[in-house]
Structure formats: C-alpha cells, structure tokens
Design a protein around this motif. Structure first.
Motif, PDB file in Angstrom:
ATOM      1  N   GLU A  43       0.824  -1.209   0.000  1.00 27.82           N
ATOM      2  CA  GLU A  43       0.000   0.000   0.000  1.00 27.82           C
ATOM      3  C   GLU A  43       0.862   1.264   0.000  1.00 27.82           C
ATOM      4  O   GLU A  43       1.960   1.273   0.550  1.00 27.82           O
ATOM      5  N   LYS A  88       1.690   7.048  -4.360  1.00 24.64           N
ATOM      6  CA  LYS A  88       0.634   6.422  -5.166  1.00 24.64           C
ATOM      7  C   LYS A  88       1.092   6.191  -6.599  1.00 24.64           C
ATOM      8  O   LYS A  88       0.840   5.142  -7.182  1.00 24.64           O
ATOM      9  N   ALA A  89       1.774   7.183  -7.181  1.00 24.58           N
ATOM     10  CA  ALA A  89       2.255   7.045  -8.553  1.00 24.58           C
ATOM     11  C   ALA A  89       3.265   5.907  -8.665  1.00 24.58           C
ATOM     12  O   ALA A  89       3.201   5.093  -9.591  1.00 24.58           O
ATOM     13  N   ALA A  91       3.543   3.316  -6.620  1.00 24.88           N
ATOM     14  CA  ALA A  91       2.843   2.055  -6.365  1.00 24.88           C
ATOM     15  C   ALA A  91       2.074   1.592  -7.601  1.00 24.88           C
ATOM     16  O   ALA A  91       2.098   0.409  -7.944  1.00 24.88           O
ATOM     17  N   GLU A  92       1.405   2.523  -8.283  1.00 23.69           N
ATOM     18  CA  GLU A  92       0.659   2.161  -9.493  1.00 23.69           C
ATOM     19  C   GLU A  92       1.595   1.627 -10.567  1.00 23.69           C
ATOM     20  O   GLU A  92       1.284   0.667 -11.270  1.00 23.69           O
ATOM     21  N   ILE A  95       2.616  -1.907  -9.547  1.00 20.85           N
ATOM     22  CA  ILE A  95       1.514  -2.847  -9.768  1.00 20.85           C
ATOM     23  C   ILE A  95       1.401  -3.165 -11.251  1.00 20.85           C
ATOM     24  O   ILE A  95       1.232  -4.316 -11.640  1.00 20.85           O
ATOM     25  N   GLY A  96       1.535  -2.148 -12.111  1.00 23.13           N
ATOM     26  CA  GLY A  96       1.483  -2.363 -13.555  1.00 23.13           C
ATOM     27  C   GLY A  96       2.586  -3.293 -14.029  1.00 23.13           C
ATOM     28  O   GLY A  96       2.356  -4.200 -14.831  1.00 23.13           O
ATOM     29  N   GLU A  99       1.791  -6.897 -12.851  1.00 21.26           N
ATOM     30  CA  GLU A  99       0.736  -7.512 -13.653  1.00 21.26           C
ATOM     31  C   GLU A  99       1.269  -7.917 -15.014  1.00 21.26           C
ATOM     32  O   GLU A  99       0.933  -8.982 -15.530  1.00 21.26           O
TER      33      GLU A  99
END
Length: 106
Positions: A43, A88-89, A91-92, A95-96, A99
């Motif tokens: 997170e 947040k940026a 973390a995104e 996550i990308g 994936e």
C-alpha cells in the motif's frame, strides 16, 4: 521523489515487544509471507510506520487477543517518498509492472 527500498525485516510478532523500523513519512510498504514470498499486503500511505503498526495480522480470539500460533511469519520492507501522491504514482507503476510480468509468466 522516491527513495530505494529498505532491506526485508521480520514483522514484529505479537507479545514479544519487538518494534517496527519504518519512516514516519509518506511512502510505500510491502509485506510478504517469509516462507513463501507470497504478497500479504502492499500500500501507498501518508505515514509508513503508522500504517505498518496498524496492520491486522493473525486472528483474534473471543477475548480480543491475537493467537500467536496462528500469526503468519511475515517480513516487510519500506520505501519513503516526498508525498503521498508520489507514493501512489510509484505504487501504481509497480503494480502495472507486476501484472505485466505475471501475465507473461502465465
């Protein structure tokens, strides 16, 4: 601005008086199960130390105490950032990438 990840550290076990070592700044944390490396929690937060301290680990009994035998053996690492928006940026983006890696590995 994002800094580098810390080393993996053992997550404090209930009732042992162990401490969390984490920044009190915005950032990202990742918690994994030590034996398997499986992701437990990830997170971006305003205060990394506070978020890790409030993480719900294990199960509670009827009397409100955690059962230490049922708590998973966890490790955590942290990454400080200058703001929650940066966290947040980052973390995104992570996550990308995860994936993309998982879809290619499947």
């Amino acid at each position: 601005m994002i800094s580098t990840w810390s080393e993996w550290k053992r997550y404090p076990r209930p009732g042992r008086g162990e401490n969390i070592e984490a920044p009190i700044t915005p950032g990202i944390y990742e918690v994994r199960i030590a034996g398997t490396g499986a992701l437990y929690c990830f997170e971006a937060v305003d205060n990394v130390a506070q978020a890790l301290a409030q993480l719900s680990v294990g199960s509670k009994s009827w009397f409100g105490r955690r059962d230490p035998a049922k708590s998973p053996d966890l490790e955590y690492r942290t990454c400080a950032t200058s703001s929650k928006a940066d966290a947040k940026a980052a973390a995104e983006g992570m996550i990308g990438r995860r994936e993309t890696y998982m879809s290619g590995a499947a």
